[in-house]
Design an enzyme around this catalytic site. Structure first.
Site, PDB file in Angstrom:
ATOM      1  N   GLU A  32       0.838  -1.195   0.000  1.00  0.00           N
ATOM      2  CA  GLU A  32       0.000   0.000   0.000  1.00  0.00           C
ATOM      3  C   GLU A  32       0.875   1.247   0.000  1.00  0.00           C
ATOM      4  O   GLU A  32       1.617   1.489   0.945  1.00  0.00           O
ATOM      5  CB  GLU A  32      -0.910  -0.001   1.222  1.00  0.00           C
ATOM      6  N   MET A  33       0.779   2.014  -1.069  1.00  0.00           N
ATOM      7  CA  MET A  33       1.634   3.177  -1.258  1.00  0.00           C
ATOM      8  C   MET A  33       0.930   4.440  -0.763  1.00  0.00           C
ATOM      9  O   MET A  33      -0.215   4.719  -1.137  1.00  0.00           O
ATOM     10  CB  MET A  33       1.986   3.350  -2.740  1.00  0.00           C
TER      11      MET A  33
END
Length: 323
Positions: A158-159
């Site tokens: 998850e960026m």
């Protein structure tokens, strides 16, 4: 300006505990020479054991051919020297403890030793990248990159970015880098505690806690309901695609068709705002029973159940074409 994907030739991990060791093995398996940095010799020795345990597990699980794993093992170097670890790399995965003061001290160390165009991704679980990199000389190259454990098996990353500060090139490069090794990165459009997946998981966990505490079911039955019901479908598709396939009229039709039922359930969900004081004892007692009742082929200890989990993950990854 941050490096581009094709410029990444060597990478580093700052810290190699459970998450960092898994990432280090993943990077090396993808063919990248990988420096592993730890703060002292004892931690360095533990890091080497942890990374090698991941490699051994890869072979045992059939995640990758033994010859490929052994080649990857040879690509990993271990050091307590910051300049040696970070001075000539283009990408760093930061895996320090989830405490803002420690994260910021790591940022200070990386600012001092890493090249200015090197991309740095933090494995933070819930801290904002704007808080972590608040005092950095180069905040534009910092990103949140939250994995799910174990990162070498679960593809999700998850960026998170610092709106108005993060260099778009850094994000683009990080996405390409993770995708190149079979990861599935997603991008948050704004910062949010817990990222996306943890918020979804905690929504389910909150309802499970509340139902057990309210006497609706046992922890074991709630776990069974999740595992052998929606969990099986969630291992294939997310909720949006599941509802797309649910009734012949697609997601638009399902959203309308089941609106009344959905609204009724939404309104009756438990408004639990904090973990009940007695939950640790209640959950501990009930999970002991659940573990004892597991079939022998799954196991009855944390170690046995984790091994079963990893075997299942490998089979799912094969079905998804990830290995």
């Amino acid at each position: 300006m941050a490096v581009t994907f094709d410029q990444i030739k060597k990478v580093a991990c700052s810290g190699a505990g459970v998450i960092g060791s898994s990432f280090a093995a993943s990077f090396a398996l993808a063919g990248y020479p990988t420096n592993v940095y730890e703060i002292n010799d004892a931690c360095k020795e533990n890091a080497q054991k942890a990374v090698n345990a991941v490699f051994d597990s890869m072979i045992e699980l059939g995640f990758a051919p033994a010859e490929k794993v052994e080649a990857a093992r040879a690509l990993v170097s271990y050091t307590t020297d910051s300049a040696e670890a970070f001075g000539d790399v283009q990408f760093i995965q930061e895996n320090g403890p989830e405490k803002i003061e420690i994260k910021r001290s790591i940022v200070e160390n990386l600012d001092q030793h890493a090249p200015a165009d090197c991309i740095i991704c933090s494995s933070t679980t819930g801290l904002k990248i704007s808080d972590i990199a608040a005092n950095s000389k180069h905040p534009e190259r910092y990103l949140g990159a939250h994995p799910w454990n174990p990162p070498h098996l679960i593809p999700l990353v998850e960026m998170a970015q610092w709106q108005g500060v993060t260099d778009p090139q850094a994000l683009e490069t990080a996405l390409a880098f993770y995708k190149s090794m079979g990861k599935e990165p997603i991008v948050m459009k704004k910062e949010m505690p817990g990222f996306v997946a943890n918020r979804l998981a905690h929504a389910i966990w909150r309802e499970e806690i509340a139902m057990v505490m309210d006497g609706v079911c046992t922890l074991e039955d709630a776990d069974k309901a999740m595992c052998f019901g929606p969990g099986l479908r969630y291992a294939i598709f997310g909720a949006g695609m599941i509802y797309q396939l649910s009734g012949g009229a697609g997601l638009r039709g399902a959203s309308s068709k089941f609106a009344a039922t959905t609204n009724n359930i939404f309104q009756s969900l438990y408004p639990l705002q904090e973990v009940p004081e007695e939950w640790p004892q209640v959950s501990g007692d009930q999970v002991d029973v659940e573990m004892a009742n597991m079939p022998d082929f799954k196991g009855h200890t944390n170690e046995e159940l984790a091994a079963f989990r990893d075997k299942c993950l490998v089979q799912l990854l094969k079905m998804h074409g990830k290995i």
